[in-house]
Design a protein around this motif. Structure first.
Motif, PDB file in Angstrom:
ATOM      1  N   GLN A 198      41.883  30.627  47.082  1.00 11.26           N
ATOM      2  CA  GLN A 198      41.396  29.261  46.872  1.00 11.26           C
ATOM      3  C   GLN A 198      41.071  29.016  45.400  1.00 11.26           C
ATOM      4  O   GLN A 198      40.252  29.729  44.803  1.00 11.26           O
ATOM      5  CB  GLN A 198      40.141  29.019  47.702  1.00 11.26           C
ATOM      6  N   GLU A 199      41.687  27.996  44.852  1.00 14.76           N
ATOM      7  CA  GLU A 199      41.597  27.747  43.404  1.00 14.76           C
ATOM      8  C   GLU A 199      40.151  27.545  42.935  1.00 14.76           C
ATOM      9  O   GLU A 199      39.725  28.110  41.921  1.00 14.76           O
ATOM     10  CB  GLU A 199      42.443  26.529  43.050  1.00 14.76           C
ATOM     11  N   GLN A 200      39.384  26.754  43.644  1.00 18.17           N
ATOM     12  CA  GLN A 200      38.030  26.425  43.202  1.00 18.17           C
ATOM     13  C   GLN A 200      37.064  27.599  43.330  1.00 18.17           C
ATOM     14  O   GLN A 200      35.980  27.591  42.721  1.00 18.17           O
ATOM     15  CB  GLN A 200      37.504  25.218  43.995  1.00 18.17           C
ATOM     16  N   GLN A 201      37.436  28.599  44.111  1.00 14.29           N
ATOM     17  CA  GLN A 201      36.565  29.753  44.321  1.00 14.29           C
ATOM     18  C   GLN A 201      37.116  31.025  43.676  1.00 14.29           C
ATOM     19  O   GLN A 201      36.478  32.074  43.748  1.00 14.29           O
ATOM     20  CB  GLN A 201      36.394  30.000  45.836  1.00 14.29           C
ATOM     21  N   ARG A 202      38.263  30.924  43.031  1.00 20.19           N
ATOM     22  CA  ARG A 202      38.989  32.104  42.572  1.00 20.19           C
ATOM     23  C   ARG A 202      38.164  32.974  41.635  1.00 20.19           C
ATOM     24  O   ARG A 202      38.179  34.212  41.736  1.00 20.19           O
ATOM     25  CB  ARG A 202      40.286  31.652  41.883  1.00 20.19           C
ATOM     26  N   PHE A 203      37.420  32.368  40.735  1.00 20.20           N
ATOM     27  CA  PHE A 203      36.720  33.142  39.716  1.00 20.20           C
ATOM     28  C   PHE A 203      35.348  33.656  40.180  1.00 20.20           C
ATOM     29  O   PHE A 203      34.608  34.241  39.394  1.00 20.20           O
ATOM     30  CB  PHE A 203      36.592  32.325  38.423  1.00 20.20           C
ATOM     31  N   LYS A 204      35.046  33.469  41.442  1.00 18.06           N
ATOM     32  CA  LYS A 204      33.859  34.112  41.992  1.00 18.06           C
ATOM     33  C   LYS A 204      34.122  35.586  42.296  1.00 18.06           C
ATOM     34  O   LYS A 204      33.193  36.355  42.531  1.00 18.06           O
ATOM     35  CB  LYS A 204      33.402  33.386  43.262  1.00 18.06           C
ATOM     36  N   MET A 205      35.424  35.948  42.337  1.00 15.77           N
ATOM     37  CA  MET A 205      35.847  37.343  42.490  1.00 15.77           C
ATOM     38  C   MET A 205      35.302  37.973  43.778  1.00 15.77           C
ATOM     39  O   MET A 205      34.864  39.132  43.790  1.00 15.77           O
ATOM     40  CB  MET A 205      35.387  38.189  41.290  1.00 15.77           C
ATOM     41  N   GLU A 206      35.330  37.223  44.859  1.00 10.91           N
ATOM     42  CA  GLU A 206      34.786  37.711  46.122  1.00 10.91           C
ATOM     43  C   GLU A 206      35.862  38.374  46.972  1.00 10.91           C
ATOM     44  O   GLU A 206      37.044  38.033  46.893  1.00 10.91           O
ATOM     45  CB  GLU A 206      34.155  36.551  46.896  1.00 10.91           C
ATOM     46  N   LYS A 207      35.453  39.306  47.791  1.00 15.91           N
ATOM     47  CA  LYS A 207      36.367  39.946  48.725  1.00 15.91           C
ATOM     48  C   LYS A 207      36.684  38.989  49.872  1.00 15.91           C
ATOM     49  O   LYS A 207      35.965  38.041  50.134  1.00 15.91           O
ATOM     50  CB  LYS A 207      35.741  41.223  49.280  1.00 15.91           C
ATOM     51  N   TRP A 249      50.842  31.047  48.761  1.00 15.79           N
ATOM     52  CA  TRP A 249      51.750  32.199  48.795  1.00 15.79           C
ATOM     53  C   TRP A 249      51.892  32.860  47.422  1.00 15.79           C
ATOM     54  O   TRP A 249      52.584  33.844  47.285  1.00 15.79           O
ATOM     55  CB  TRP A 249      53.119  31.784  49.319  1.00 15.79           C
ATOM     56  N   GLN A 250      51.209  32.318  46.403  1.00 14.02           N
ATOM     57  CA  GLN A 250      51.237  32.961  45.100  1.00 14.02           C
ATOM     58  C   GLN A 250      50.565  34.325  45.188  1.00 14.02           C
ATOM     59  O   GLN A 250      49.667  34.539  45.993  1.00 14.02           O
ATOM     60  CB  GLN A 250      50.505  32.099  44.060  1.00 14.02           C
ATOM     61  N   VAL A 251      50.992  35.220  44.319  1.00 12.81           N
ATOM     62  CA  VAL A 251      50.407  36.549  44.270  1.00 12.81           C
ATOM     63  C   VAL A 251      49.806  36.796  42.888  1.00 12.81           C
ATOM     64  O   VAL A 251      48.604  36.971  42.749  1.00 12.81           O
ATOM     65  CB  VAL A 251      51.450  37.633  44.609  1.00 12.81           C
ATOM     66  N   GLU A 309      44.739  29.433  49.160  1.00 16.31           N
ATOM     67  CA  GLU A 309      44.765  28.068  48.638  1.00 16.31           C
ATOM     68  C   GLU A 309      45.626  27.224  49.570  1.00 16.31           C
ATOM     69  O   GLU A 309      46.570  27.719  50.208  1.00 16.31           O
ATOM     70  CB  GLU A 309      45.324  28.076  47.216  1.00 16.31           C
ATOM     71  N   ALA A 310      45.338  25.960  49.657  1.00 13.09           N
ATOM     72  CA  ALA A 310      46.093  25.074  50.539  1.00 13.09           C
ATOM     73  C   ALA A 310      47.531  24.938  50.067  1.00 13.09           C
ATOM     74  O   ALA A 310      47.815  24.955  48.869  1.00 13.09           O
ATOM     75  CB  ALA A 310      45.435  23.695  50.587  1.00 13.09           C
ATOM     76  N   GLY A 311      48.441  24.800  51.032  1.00 13.09           N
ATOM     77  CA  GLY A 311      49.835  24.534  50.706  1.00 13.09           C
ATOM     78  C   GLY A 311      50.607  25.762  50.272  1.00 13.09           C
ATOM     79  O   GLY A 311      50.162  26.907  50.433  1.00 13.09           O
ATOM     80  N   ALA A 312      51.793  25.506  49.700  1.00 11.56           N
ATOM     81  CA  ALA A 312      52.653  26.601  49.252  1.00 11.56           C
ATOM     82  C   ALA A 312      51.989  27.442  48.178  1.00 11.56           C
ATOM     83  O   ALA A 312      52.321  28.620  48.007  1.00 11.56           O
ATOM     84  CB  ALA A 312      53.974  26.038  48.736  1.00 11.56           C
ATOM     85  N   ALA A 342      48.911  39.088  50.039  1.00  6.87           N
ATOM     86  CA  ALA A 342      48.007  38.246  49.263  1.00  6.87           C
ATOM     87  C   ALA A 342      47.778  38.796  47.861  1.00  6.87           C
ATOM     88  O   ALA A 342      47.887  40.000  47.612  1.00  6.87           O
ATOM     89  CB  ALA A 342      46.667  38.111  49.987  1.00  6.87           C
ATOM     90  N   GLY A 343      47.473  37.895  46.957  1.00  8.99           N
ATOM     91  CA  GLY A 343      47.100  38.244  45.594  1.00  8.99           C
ATOM     92  C   GLY A 343      46.120  37.221  45.057  1.00  8.99           C
ATOM     93  O   GLY A 343      45.918  36.143  45.648  1.00  8.99           O
ATOM     94  N   TRP A 344      45.550  37.521  43.915  1.00  5.51           N
ATOM     95  CA  TRP A 344      44.471  36.713  43.355  1.00  5.51           C
ATOM     96  C   TRP A 344      44.853  35.254  43.189  1.00  5.51           C
ATOM     97  O   TRP A 344      44.076  34.345  43.453  1.00  5.51           O
ATOM     98  CB  TRP A 344      44.053  37.328  42.003  1.00  5.51           C
ATOM     99  N   TRP A 345      46.079  34.994  42.718  1.00  2.00           N
ATOM    100  CA  TRP A 345      46.460  33.625  42.390  1.00  2.00           C
ATOM    101  C   TRP A 345      46.738  32.768  43.623  1.00  2.00           C
ATOM    102  O   TRP A 345      46.842  31.552  43.535  1.00  2.00           O
ATOM    103  CB  TRP A 345      47.651  33.605  41.444  1.00  2.00           C
ATOM    104  N   GLY A 346      46.845  33.405  44.783  1.00  2.89           N
ATOM    105  CA  GLY A 346      46.987  32.632  46.016  1.00  2.89           C
ATOM    106  C   GLY A 346      45.660  32.300  46.666  1.00  2.89           C
ATOM    107  O   GLY A 346      45.606  31.544  47.633  1.00  2.89           O
TER     108      GLY A 346
END
Length: 432
Positions: free
Chosen positions: A278-287, A298-300, A292-295, A272-276
């Motif tokens: 959930q998009e809408q929650q990504r900038f909350k910077m939570e552990k 698998w982003q890192v 994110e849904a779909g392919a 896993a990596g930051w860009w994979g």
């Protein structure tokens, strides 16, 4: 179609070609001021004329918006990959949610194998083609070792029969069936880089699933070249580069496919990596990683904006062509014409100087023909380059030529064969 071995006939085919105008959308390399007849799209596609403007747009965004470019402008970088997903889906026969542009090919192969090669004490073997591209071989060997297995025990390579250059589908399916109780993964190239053989992907997938294995493909030489239906064929995963038939520049960004049937599998491993996240929650910077849904899950790392812009330019050219359907129709004619002309060269020479090892059946090949040059092959290839014909050479004796329907013409094909004949007459005295 009944072909003719003359320039006027080739030019008449170009006049009838509804895609001929697309040739002007690409930049051809030159030698001594004269453009090459470029027959090497199987290795690196030509630069689309539009590529510079697509990159300039992102450079301008960087200049004028700086960090705000992630959320501002006409193509905010945060979402830029979504501009490409629908276009990519057409190329590989998938849904937009099933594809994502990211990373490079072998990196993606490793990331996908983390999820889809999950060996157990009883199921740990991988079946692949014996002549797979070396990068795939290295990736598979290292993955097997990472899980504690010896590649000699865990990797099964299917090789052509003695005296044959290409694989028979029956032998691939038999190898899958014979190892069904221990098989974890079937991993093939869509098209073999050396021979140009297009494997029967639906049959391999069906056999692999029947054996209880996961099935994946490296589509480096297939994506953008032949019609693919990854979703309908029920393939589990695939990845590809974009710099060959998809013309996205040297080292261009890769793409992945993950079948939607795997999206609900919460037990699936991944790196896993930051860009994979959930998009809408990504900038909350939570552990605690939540994919994110779909392919896209698998982003890192974050979006590679400039490589993505180059890919975007080329994909828009595919869209202009009507995607793979019209291109495949032209490709079949181009490759068949080259096949015919090579046989005419041999007839004129009076001996088989050039042996095509790519399958003759249209449904078993793409744009590439791999040709064994029996006498002075390296010298013939070098003479072709000197005469402004740019294909590529593979040791020990193979010339690969790929007439690409986006930018090659029937005249290109005719002149290539004509110069092969002239060069052969000058260089070769066969041992009769």
């Amino acid at each position: 179609m009944i072909f003719e071995n003359n320039l006027a006939f080739a030019q008449s085919l170009d006049r009838q070609d509804p895609l001929h105008h697309l040739r002007a959308d690409f930049l051809f390399p030159k030698q001594h001021g004269t453009p090459f007849i470029y027959m090497c799209g199987n290795s690196l596609g030509l630069q689309p004329r539009a590529a510079r403007s697509y990159v300039d747009q992102q450079l301008n965004n960087w200049e004028n918006l700086a960090v705000e470019g992630w959320f501002e402008g006409e193509t905010p970088w945060m979402y830029y990959h979504k501009e490409l997903k629908g276009l990519m889906a057409h190329i590989v026969g998938a849904g937009p949610r099933e594809v994502c542009p990211m990373n490079t090919l072998t990196v993606n192969l490793h990331l996908l194998m983390v999820s889809f090669y999950r060996p157990t004490a009883t199921r740990f073997k991988i079946i692949m083609e014996a002549g797979a591209f070396p990068s795939d071989q290295y990736a598979v060997e290292s993955q097997v070792r990472f899980h504690g297995y010896d590649p000699k025990d865990a990797i099964i390579e299917v090789a052509p029969r003695v005296g044959e250059a290409t694989l028979q589908t029956a032998d691939i399916l038999a190898a899958i069936a014979d190892n069904s109780e221990q098989l974890a993964l079937v991993l093939f190239g869509g098209i073999n880089y050396f021979t140009g053989q297009w494997f029967d992907m639906p049959a391999i997938t069906k056999a692999g699933h029947h054996a209880g294995a996961v099935v994946g493909f490296d589509l480096a030489h297939a994506a953008g070249n032949v019609p693919l239906k990854l979703h309908d064929w029920d393939i589990d995963f695939a990845c590809w580069c974009s710099y060959k038939y998809q013309n996205a520049g040297p080292g261009g960004i890769s793409g992945i496919f993950v079948h939607e049937k795997h999206f609900s599998d919460k037990s699936s491993d991944r790196f896993a990596g930051w860009w994979g996240y959930q998009e809408q929650q990504r900038f909350k910077m939570e552990k605690g990683f939540i994919a994110e849904a779909g392919a896209d899950g698998w982003q890192v790392s974050c979006t590679q904006v400039i490589p993505m812009a180059l890919y975007h330019a080329s994909l828009k050219t595919f869209e202009k062509a009507g995607f793979i359907g019209p291109l495949r129709e032209k490709s079949l004619r181009l490759t068949a014409y080259l096949y015919y002309l090579i046989s005419e060269v041999n007839k004129t020479l009076g001996f088989e100087q050039y042996k095509i090892i790519t399958p003759s059946a249209e449904n078993e090949r793409g744009a590439q023909l791999s040709i064994i040059a029996k006498y002075k092959g390296k010298e013939v290839f070098q003479a072709l380059v000197a005469n402004n014909i740019l294909g590529d050479w593979r040791e020990p004796d193979v010339i690969r030529l790929s007439p690409v329907p986006l930018y090659n013409s029937f005249e290109d094909v005719f002149l290539t064969a004509e110069r092969m004949l002239t060069i052969s007459k000058e260089l070769i005295t066969p041992k009769q």
